[in-house]
Design a protein around this motif. Structure first.
Motif: not given
Ligand code: GLU
Length: 280
Positions: A7, A9-11, A43, A194, A198, A211-212, A216
């Motif tokens: 996935r 997962a942008p805010s 997110e 968060y 998540v 994946t990120r 993080l």
């Molecule tokens: N929402 C987070 C971000 O934009 C992504 C976090 C994640 O992928 O766990 O950095």
């Protein structure tokens, strides 16, 4: 071996920039190269920072880049009940406690302490409310105080036992439950965080590979512990490198020149933009 599910997962709190494009491309490639599914999740739990126009803008930018996702996007703002249920379970275990401190009180306490605990991003919560008696907690709650809920890292690690997580680039990591200290799992104002959202959603969306960006990586210690506490499956991880500006500074909203929209409006095509990403 089942096909991977990843996935992005942008805010929706700002424009997508090159760093987001890299995160989306890494997730898309990992899933699609192996015949799996690539999902999109907004997110958007922090309603104080969300700007509604960015949902559509982000979807448009992803499509323009050719990074199409499978199925409808999930919005965390629709998932409050699932986060509340997870928090209830943690409360029942005693792996969280209510915290009544204001930010100011925490700063003052840290300044007073000698040897206040520190993590990768500075001072950790000094544990003030962990030391409250049950009677004190009850009386504050009965008086209507609205607490945040914090992970009791040490108690939780006893319940969770020794844990590891596996990163496809960095190998197997032993979980250090105290790395981020007693982090907030449910903010006073939004009832979640968060970390909690998540973990609950990656399980709900059956994500097999998280994946990120490698910024993080410390959070993954908390996430792995929460998965164990909540009885959720353990995904594999891939923490990829970050895109930086010419000074080596990680991209953020202030780097508007490197936003996908600005590059697109300046006449660049999707291949030019993707061509500026590291190979990761
Ligand atoms: N929402 C987070 C971000 O934009 C992504 C976090 C994640 O992928 O766990 O950095």
């Amino acid at each position: 071996m089942t096909a991977p599910v990843t996935r992005f997962a942008p805010s929706p709190t700002g424009r997508l920039h090159l760093g987001h494009a890299l995160a989306a491309r890494v997730a898309r490639d990992l899933a699609k190269d192996a015949g799996g599914r690539f999902l999109l999740r907004f997110e958007d739990i922090d309603h104080t920072r969300v700007r509604p126009e960015f949902y559509l803008e982000i979807e448009e930018d992803l499509r323009w880049l050719g990074l199409d996702w499978d199925g409808p996007a999930l919005r965390q703002s629709d998932r409050g009940d699932a986060y509340a249920a997870a928090l209830d379970r943690l409360r029942g275990q005693g792996s969280v406690y209510p915290c009544f401190c204001t930010r100011r009180e925490i700063e003052e306490e840290v300044a007073r302490m000698t040897g206040a605990p520190h993590g990768p991003e500075g001072a950790l919560y000094p544990g003030t409310c962990r030391r409250l008696s049950q009677a004190e907690r009850k009386s504050r709650l009965a008086a209507g105080a609205q607490p945040a809920w914090r992970l009791d890292a040490l108690r939780a690690s006893k319940i969770g036992g020794p844990l590891t997580f596996t990163d496809l680039r960095h190998g197997v990591h032993p979980v250090d439950p105290a790395l981020l200290g007693d982090v907030i799992l449910a903010r006073k104002d939004i009832g979640t965080s968060y970390h909690l959202a998540v973990v609950v959603d990656d399980a709900f969306q059956q994500v097999t590979h998280v994946t990120r960006g490698e910024d993080l990586l410390p959070s993954t210690h908390v996430h792995r512990l929460l998965q164990a506490l909540l009885g959720l499956p353990e995904p594999l991880y891939l923490h990829h490198e970050l895109v930086t500006d010419e000074h080596g500074v990680r991209l953020a909203k202030r780097h508007d020149a490197l936003s996908i929209r600005t590059m697109r409006e300046s006449g660049l095509g999707p291949a030019d933009v993707l061509g500026r990403l590291p190979r990761a």
